[in-house]
Design a protein around this motif. Sequence first.
Motif, PDB file in Angstrom:
ATOM      1  N   LEU A  49      65.251 148.429 -68.161  1.00 41.51           N
ATOM      2  CA  LEU A  49      66.657 148.504 -68.538  1.00 41.51           C
ATOM      3  C   LEU A  49      66.841 149.453 -69.706  1.00 41.51           C
ATOM      4  O   LEU A  49      65.958 149.603 -70.559  1.00 41.51           O
ATOM      5  CB  LEU A  49      67.182 147.131 -68.953  1.00 41.51           C
ATOM      6  CG  LEU A  49      67.166 146.003 -67.930  1.00 41.51           C
ATOM      7  CD1 LEU A  49      67.663 144.718 -68.578  1.00 41.51           C
ATOM      8  CD2 LEU A  49      68.020 146.358 -66.717  1.00 41.51           C
ATOM      9  N   GLY A  50      68.010 150.073 -69.748  1.00 43.14           N
ATOM     10  CA  GLY A  50      68.444 150.822 -70.913  1.00 43.14           C
ATOM     11  C   GLY A  50      69.763 150.279 -71.397  1.00 43.14           C
ATOM     12  O   GLY A  50      70.306 149.305 -70.857  1.00 43.14           O
ATOM     13  N   LEU A  51      70.289 150.912 -72.422  1.00 44.35           N
ATOM     14  CA  LEU A  51      71.570 150.502 -72.990  1.00 44.35           C
ATOM     15  C   LEU A  51      72.368 151.772 -73.265  1.00 44.35           C
ATOM     16  O   LEU A  51      71.898 152.660 -73.993  1.00 44.35           O
ATOM     17  CB  LEU A  51      71.342 149.718 -74.278  1.00 44.35           C
ATOM     18  CG  LEU A  51      72.433 148.765 -74.758  1.00 44.35           C
ATOM     19  CD1 LEU A  51      72.697 147.676 -73.719  1.00 44.35           C
ATOM     20  CD2 LEU A  51      72.041 148.136 -76.085  1.00 44.35           C
ATOM     21  N   THR A  52      73.552 151.874 -72.646  1.00 45.03           N
ATOM     22  CA  THR A  52      74.453 152.993 -72.887  1.00 45.03           C
ATOM     23  C   THR A  52      75.465 152.582 -73.946  1.00 45.03           C
ATOM     24  O   THR A  52      76.123 151.543 -73.813  1.00 45.03           O
ATOM     25  CB  THR A  52      75.171 153.422 -71.598  1.00 45.03           C
ATOM     26  OG1 THR A  52      74.197 153.869 -70.639  1.00 45.03           O
ATOM     27  CG2 THR A  52      76.151 154.545 -71.864  1.00 45.03           C
ATOM     28  N   VAL A  53      75.576 153.388 -74.993  1.00 47.08           N
ATOM     29  CA  VAL A  53      76.451 153.066 -76.117  1.00 47.08           C
ATOM     30  C   VAL A  53      77.381 154.253 -76.366  1.00 47.08           C
ATOM     31  O   VAL A  53      76.922 155.368 -76.632  1.00 47.08           O
ATOM     32  CB  VAL A  53      75.635 152.767 -77.403  1.00 47.08           C
ATOM     33  CG1 VAL A  53      76.558 152.343 -78.532  1.00 47.08           C
ATOM     34  CG2 VAL A  53      74.592 151.686 -77.132  1.00 47.08           C
ATOM     35  N   GLU A  54      78.677 153.986 -76.274  1.00 49.26           N
ATOM     36  CA  GLU A  54      79.676 155.037 -76.505  1.00 49.26           C
ATOM     37  C   GLU A  54      80.013 155.049 -77.990  1.00 49.26           C
ATOM     38  O   GLU A  54      80.839 154.286 -78.471  1.00 49.26           O
ATOM     39  CB  GLU A  54      80.920 154.791 -75.650  1.00 49.26           C
ATOM     40  CG  GLU A  54      80.664 154.762 -74.151  1.00 49.26           C
ATOM     41  CD  GLU A  54      80.118 156.088 -73.612  1.00 49.26           C
ATOM     42  OE1 GLU A  54      80.294 157.129 -74.271  1.00 49.26           O
ATOM     43  OE2 GLU A  54      79.501 156.074 -72.529  1.00 49.26           O
ATOM     44  N   THR A  55      79.336 155.911 -78.736  1.00 47.22           N
ATOM     45  CA  THR A  55      79.517 156.000 -80.176  1.00 47.22           C
ATOM     46  C   THR A  55      80.619 157.004 -80.511  1.00 47.22           C
ATOM     47  O   THR A  55      81.124 157.726 -79.635  1.00 47.22           O
ATOM     48  CB  THR A  55      78.220 156.426 -80.877  1.00 47.22           C
ATOM     49  OG1 THR A  55      78.005 157.825 -80.675  1.00 47.22           O
ATOM     50  CG2 THR A  55      77.017 155.656 -80.320  1.00 47.22           C
ATOM     51  N   ALA A  56      80.956 157.077 -81.787  1.00 53.78           N
ATOM     52  CA  ALA A  56      81.963 158.045 -82.228  1.00 53.78           C
ATOM     53  C   ALA A  56      81.477 159.480 -82.042  1.00 53.78           C
ATOM     54  O   ALA A  56      82.289 160.415 -81.996  1.00 53.78           O
ATOM     55  CB  ALA A  56      82.312 157.788 -83.693  1.00 53.78           C
ATOM     56  N   ASP A  57      80.163 159.675 -81.926  1.00 52.04           N
ATOM     57  CA  ASP A  57      79.589 161.011 -81.795  1.00 52.04           C
ATOM     58  C   ASP A  57      79.156 161.351 -80.378  1.00 52.04           C
ATOM     59  O   ASP A  57      78.510 162.387 -80.157  1.00 52.04           O
ATOM     60  CB  ASP A  57      78.383 161.144 -82.739  1.00 52.04           C
ATOM     61  CG  ASP A  57      78.770 160.992 -84.193  1.00 52.04           C
ATOM     62  OD1 ASP A  57      79.819 161.526 -84.583  1.00 52.04           O
ATOM     63  OD2 ASP A  57      78.037 160.315 -84.936  1.00 52.04           O
ATOM     64  N   GLY A  58      79.486 160.482 -79.416  1.00 50.05           N
ATOM     65  CA  GLY A  58      79.111 160.756 -78.042  1.00 50.05           C
ATOM     66  C   GLY A  58      78.344 159.610 -77.425  1.00 50.05           C
ATOM     67  O   GLY A  58      78.249 158.514 -77.999  1.00 50.05           O
ATOM     68  N   THR A  59      77.780 159.841 -76.254  1.00 54.87           N
ATOM     69  CA  THR A  59      77.076 158.805 -75.503  1.00 54.87           C
ATOM     70  C   THR A  59      75.615 158.752 -75.909  1.00 54.87           C
ATOM     71  O   THR A  59      74.880 159.729 -75.763  1.00 54.87           O
ATOM     72  CB  THR A  59      77.176 159.075 -73.995  1.00 54.87           C
ATOM     73  OG1 THR A  59      78.543 159.087 -73.601  1.00 54.87           O
ATOM     74  CG2 THR A  59      76.423 158.015 -73.199  1.00 54.87           C
ATOM     75  N   ALA A  60      75.218 157.589 -76.427  1.00 56.76           N
ATOM     76  CA  ALA A  60      73.814 157.343 -76.754  1.00 56.76           C
ATOM     77  C   ALA A  60      73.199 156.507 -75.647  1.00 56.76           C
ATOM     78  O   ALA A  60      73.857 155.605 -75.118  1.00 56.76           O
ATOM     79  CB  ALA A  60      73.696 156.621 -78.095  1.00 56.76           C
TER      80      ALA A  60
END
Length: 242
Positions: A149-160
């Motif tokens: 599994l991974g984790l997609t995180v929509e940060t203020a600086d883009g997609t991590a």
Amino acid sequence: MTDPAPVVETLVLGYGLSSDQGSIGFCGVYLVQTPRRRILFDCGHAGRRRALHRALARHGLGVRDVDTLVLSHAHYDHVQNADLFTHAEVFLHPAERDPQAGDPFTPVWTDAIFSGLALHEGSFDDPDGLELAPGVTITGLPGHTAGSLGLTVETADGTALLTGDAVPSSRALRAGRATTAANEEAAAASIELVRTRADVVYPGHDRPFTIEAGLPGRYLLPRVDLEVLAPDPLTDDPPAPS
């Protein structure tokens, strides 16, 4: 009023180490902070337990301040400290509790680590897109292991994208091939997903790095080399008093 964007922080760096005595897994451990959850992604092995406590303390936190633990897969270097988080909701793909025979990184006693944990219940056959908090979703990255599994995180600086060992390093992303894979085809597809989705990768055994034009760009953190501290008790002089 909308929630502020989630923030990803590196608690302990990941390293890829090998020797004539075998490999040593030092995985990256990452903290995702949101107004609704405080999420830990992977937790390291028991030999890094003190380092994990120190890293949390530097952020003014203890283990009980973490309410969610996401385990990228069940290899020993990513999961052994999970027993610190019996109070947290834990996400682990069910396939990771039935590892492939002969996998040297998932001994038969691994499943005992998960006893007493609050493992997420419900349908987990297709984890991709399972939302943990606004802007934070589980991402299926099979191949290194069946249930990675991974984790997609929509940060203020883009997609991590926090990848575990689906993308262990910038070198693996550049090559399009994970270091080891239970399923080479699935592993390559997962790397391609990361390459096309992420602006920043938080890998399993390397420093976080940007993706530029589909390739590793720049590291976000300076290089920090490990220092061997234990002397040979028979041949090395003790350190001078400070």
